[in-house]
Design an enzyme around this catalytic site. Structure first.
Site, PDB file in Angstrom:
ATOM      1  N   SER A  88       0.484  -0.974   0.402  1.00  0.00           N
ATOM      2  CA  SER A  88      -0.468   0.437  -0.125  1.00  0.00           C
ATOM      3  C   SER A  88       1.227   1.301   0.416  1.00  0.00           C
ATOM      4  O   SER A  88       1.915   0.746   0.086  1.00  0.00           O
ATOM      5  CB  SER A  88      -1.141  -0.196   0.978  1.00  0.00           C
ATOM      6  OG  SER A  88      -1.904   1.250   1.945  1.00  0.00           O
ATOM      7  N   TYR A 117      -1.837  -0.703  10.250  1.00  0.00           N
ATOM      8  CA  TYR A 117      -2.272  -1.014   8.419  1.00  0.00           C
ATOM      9  C   TYR A 117      -1.003  -0.476   7.836  1.00  0.00           C
ATOM     10  O   TYR A 117      -0.337  -1.714   6.884  1.00  0.00           O
ATOM     11  CB  TYR A 117      -3.448  -0.688   8.044  1.00  0.00           C
ATOM     12  CG  TYR A 117      -3.936  -1.178   7.008  1.00  0.00           C
ATOM     13  CD1 TYR A 117      -4.266  -1.887   6.322  1.00  0.00           C
ATOM     14  CD2 TYR A 117      -3.438  -0.320   5.683  1.00  0.00           C
ATOM     15  CE1 TYR A 117      -4.094  -2.958   4.715  1.00  0.00           C
ATOM     16  CE2 TYR A 117      -3.891  -0.100   4.709  1.00  0.00           C
ATOM     17  CZ  TYR A 117      -3.846  -1.179   3.949  1.00  0.00           C
ATOM     18  OH  TYR A 117      -3.653  -1.580   2.315  1.00  0.00           O
TER      19      TYR A 117
END
Length: 267
Positions: free
Chosen positions: A137, A150
């Site tokens: 990401s 995350y």
């Protein structure tokens, strides 16, 4: 008579979203695709939708033995040529408020799941070679308030990928491993957080990416010489300025988070 594919590709978390888009793209390239998902029914339905010999199975990436079994099964259908570690989870909010189960789950799925998948794929590919793509990401490259756990797991995926590629080259194995770092993608994992105040940063930037364009970028990366790529590329250059000087960048992120708050309030 149609010649059946002689190569297979595995995509984890392929019951929907980015994983399903990857599975479609790999099938279009002529691979027999094995779609895996914790939701085995979703994986099976997605495989039926794709057709062309695609197989959908239940697979918990938190279990390394399960990943090895998937790799062996894929090898029975043809040479394992591609493995996409796409499965992931997201929890938003202050990291110190996360439950023990949330912490264990995000580490087990996002980090251990990728490591276990890579290990299983490399063992199956061996000297015949192959390509592995780890879906990380853009948050791997910059602070992301509200998504600390995350972001940390995705940073781990990126670091693991680049180091693993070095190990593979040193060992002389013809396996390449790449990491894709997309910006926010308009999948269920994101849209389901539309009212979650901890996830404001997800809604602070430009229009969310489409799953198909992310998958296309990932497949292009597999054929490139790059080890990792940010999608879109201009966002990568922007977020790195924050990462280089967090003390300066964090105030800017506070402004972006307020923008995300405002967008959530309007939704």
């Amino acid at each position: 008579m149609t010649t059946p594919p002689t190569t297979t590709a595995v995509v984890t978390g392929a019951g929907r979203g980015i994983g399903l888009a990857f599975a479609r793209g790999l099938a279009d390239q002529g691979h027999r695709v094995v779609l895996t998902d914790i939701d085995g029914v979703a994986a099976e339905q997605a495989a039926v939708e794709i057709g062309r010999g695609a197989v959908g199975i239940s697979h918990d990436v938190r279990d390394p033995a399960s990943s090895r079994a998937v790799a062996e099964m894929a090898g029975e259908h043809g040479r394992l040529a591609v493995w996409v570690n796409n499965a992931g989870v997201l929890f938003a909010g202050p990291a110190w408020e996360s439950t023990d189960d949330e912490l264990a789950t995000i580490l087990d799925v996002n980090v251990r799941g990728v490591m276990g998948g890579c290990s299983a794929a490399i063992s199956q590919m061996g000297t015949a070679g192959g390509r592995i793509l780890n879906v990380a990401s853009i948050s791997a490259l910059t602070p992301v308030p509200g998504l600390a756990m995350y972001a940390a797991t995705k940073a781990a995926v990126l670091s693991y990928t680049t180091s693993l590629q070095g190990d593979l080259r040193h060992a002389g194995l013809p396996v390449t491993v790449k990491a894709l770092c997309p910006d926010v993608v308009g999948t269920d994992m994101v849209t389901s957080r539309e009212k979650d105040p901890g996830a404001a940063m997800l809604f602070s930037g430009p229009r969310p990416l489409d799953a198909d364009e992310v998958a296309a970028a990932g497949l292009d990366l597999l054929d490139s010489r790059q080890v990792f790529r940010v999608v879109p590329r201009w966002r990568g250059a922007l977020v790195r300025t924050v990462d280089v000087a967090p003390s300066t960048g964090l105030p800017l992120l506070r402004v972006m988070r307020r923008l995300g708050d405002a967008r959530q309030a309007k939704s």
